[in-house]
Design a protein around this motif. Sequence first.
Motif, PDB file in Angstrom:
ATOM      1  N   CYS A  26     -55.089  10.157   4.197  1.00 51.12           N
ATOM      2  CA  CYS A  26     -55.490   9.830   2.821  1.00 51.12           C
ATOM      3  C   CYS A  26     -56.209  11.002   2.169  1.00 51.12           C
ATOM      4  O   CYS A  26     -55.993  11.302   0.986  1.00 51.12           O
ATOM      5  CB  CYS A  26     -56.397   8.598   2.818  1.00 51.12           C
ATOM      6  N   LEU A  27     -57.070  11.680   2.928  1.00 50.43           N
ATOM      7  CA  LEU A  27     -57.798  12.835   2.397  1.00 50.43           C
ATOM      8  C   LEU A  27     -56.842  13.979   2.080  1.00 50.43           C
ATOM      9  O   LEU A  27     -56.930  14.603   1.006  1.00 50.43           O
ATOM     10  CB  LEU A  27     -58.857  13.291   3.396  1.00 50.43           C
ATOM     11  N   LEU A  28     -55.924  14.260   2.997  1.00 48.87           N
ATOM     12  CA  LEU A  28     -55.013  15.386   2.816  1.00 48.87           C
ATOM     13  C   LEU A  28     -54.071  15.178   1.637  1.00 48.87           C
ATOM     14  O   LEU A  28     -53.718  16.132   0.924  1.00 48.87           O
ATOM     15  CB  LEU A  28     -54.195  15.606   4.094  1.00 48.87           C
ATOM     16  N   LEU A  29     -53.647  13.932   1.417  1.00 44.36           N
ATOM     17  CA  LEU A  29     -52.703  13.644   0.339  1.00 44.36           C
ATOM     18  C   LEU A  29     -53.370  13.081  -0.901  1.00 44.36           C
ATOM     19  O   LEU A  29     -52.948  13.364  -2.033  1.00 44.36           O
ATOM     20  CB  LEU A  29     -51.645  12.646   0.840  1.00 44.36           C
ATOM     21  N   GLY A  30     -54.407  12.281  -0.715  1.00 45.51           N
ATOM     22  CA  GLY A  30     -55.017  11.580  -1.839  1.00 45.51           C
ATOM     23  C   GLY A  30     -55.910  12.435  -2.703  1.00 45.51           C
ATOM     24  O   GLY A  30     -55.950  12.249  -3.929  1.00 45.51           O
ATOM     25  N   VAL A  31     -56.637  13.387  -2.113  1.00 39.79           N
ATOM     26  CA  VAL A  31     -57.524  14.232  -2.918  1.00 39.79           C
ATOM     27  C   VAL A  31     -56.722  15.092  -3.891  1.00 39.79           C
ATOM     28  O   VAL A  31     -57.035  15.125  -5.094  1.00 39.79           O
ATOM     29  CB  VAL A  31     -58.425  15.093  -2.011  1.00 39.79           C
ATOM     30  N   PRO A  32     -55.688  15.811  -3.447  1.00 44.04           N
ATOM     31  CA  PRO A  32     -54.871  16.550  -4.431  1.00 44.04           C
ATOM     32  C   PRO A  32     -54.257  15.638  -5.494  1.00 44.04           C
ATOM     33  O   PRO A  32     -54.189  16.004  -6.676  1.00 44.04           O
ATOM     34  CB  PRO A  32     -53.786  17.197  -3.560  1.00 44.04           C
ATOM     35  N   LEU A  33     -53.820  14.461  -5.081  1.00 46.45           N
ATOM     36  CA  LEU A  33     -53.235  13.526  -6.037  1.00 46.45           C
ATOM     37  C   LEU A  33     -54.264  13.092  -7.075  1.00 46.45           C
ATOM     38  O   LEU A  33     -53.969  13.025  -8.284  1.00 46.45           O
ATOM     39  CB  LEU A  33     -52.691  12.316  -5.287  1.00 46.45           C
ATOM     40  N   ALA A  34     -55.485  12.795  -6.629  1.00 47.89           N
ATOM     41  CA  ALA A  34     -56.540  12.392  -7.556  1.00 47.89           C
ATOM     42  C   ALA A  34     -56.899  13.518  -8.514  1.00 47.89           C
ATOM     43  O   ALA A  34     -57.146  13.283  -9.710  1.00 47.89           O
ATOM     44  CB  ALA A  34     -57.772  11.949  -6.773  1.00 47.89           C
ATOM     45  N   LEU A  35     -56.932  14.759  -8.013  1.00 44.87           N
ATOM     46  CA  LEU A  35     -57.238  15.912  -8.877  1.00 44.87           C
ATOM     47  C   LEU A  35     -56.183  16.063  -9.972  1.00 44.87           C
ATOM     48  O   LEU A  35     -56.510  16.339 -11.137  1.00 44.87           O
ATOM     49  CB  LEU A  35     -57.304  17.188  -8.034  1.00 44.87           C
TER      50      LEU A  35
END
Length: 264
Positions: A66-75
Amino acid sequence: MAISAAAPPRWVLLPALLGTLLILLPVAAMLTRPNWAELPSLLTSEAALAALGLSVWTALAATLLCLLLGVPLALLLANARFRGLTVVRSVVLLPLVLPPVVGGLALLYTFGRQGLLGGTFELLGVQVAYSSLAVVLAQTFVAMPFLVVSVETAVRGLDRDVLDAAAVDGAGRTGILRHITMPLILPGLISGAVLAFARSLGEFGATLAFAGSVQGVTRTVPLEIYLQRETDPDAAIALSLLLIVVAVVVISLAYGRGARVAER
């Protein structure tokens, strides 16, 4: 003690108390059921330990994903400006409102042996469905929106003047992200990660539909509770209480810091 002008009227106290009781009473009722003397042995049985160990490591793996994929997505969601952004955000957050079992079926038709990508993985010698990897993917599917919402909210709350000033001073986008954005959104990032872990740990429907229930391979704590509820209710209650304790700790970690900041 002075009363804030923003405080709600007194009549809201009654429905607020009823709402609290609606959540508290079922938990309290469960606390009256177990034989507390047998609780340690129930939680240390072979099946319970296998389910607990599997749940913990798959939830950690799902949180990392989730961190690896979700943080860029949220940005990207927080900074993008294009027609159709609302539709994209709705799709990303779809697992928040989608029944988990539907998500599990969608994953099965994507990564299963007869699924959209299943044949490709089979050629590579990788079986995704009904494996521990399927558990991680199912947990990631349902948990990532929690992290995305938390991080996107934190990014939208940043002072844009600070970021613009850094850009004017010659800082590159990666430098701004690393040295300014990430430290400022760290509380939201931690809260989102903790919530993603908790959601992964409690995931049931998508896991059952996509990964099945094989002891030591795909049978997590929620699945073990589901199976034990008929044959061994005491074991099911013991595992349920364990999840409740974990949930309380997780919620305290996720929101405790925010509450302390708000009180200052």
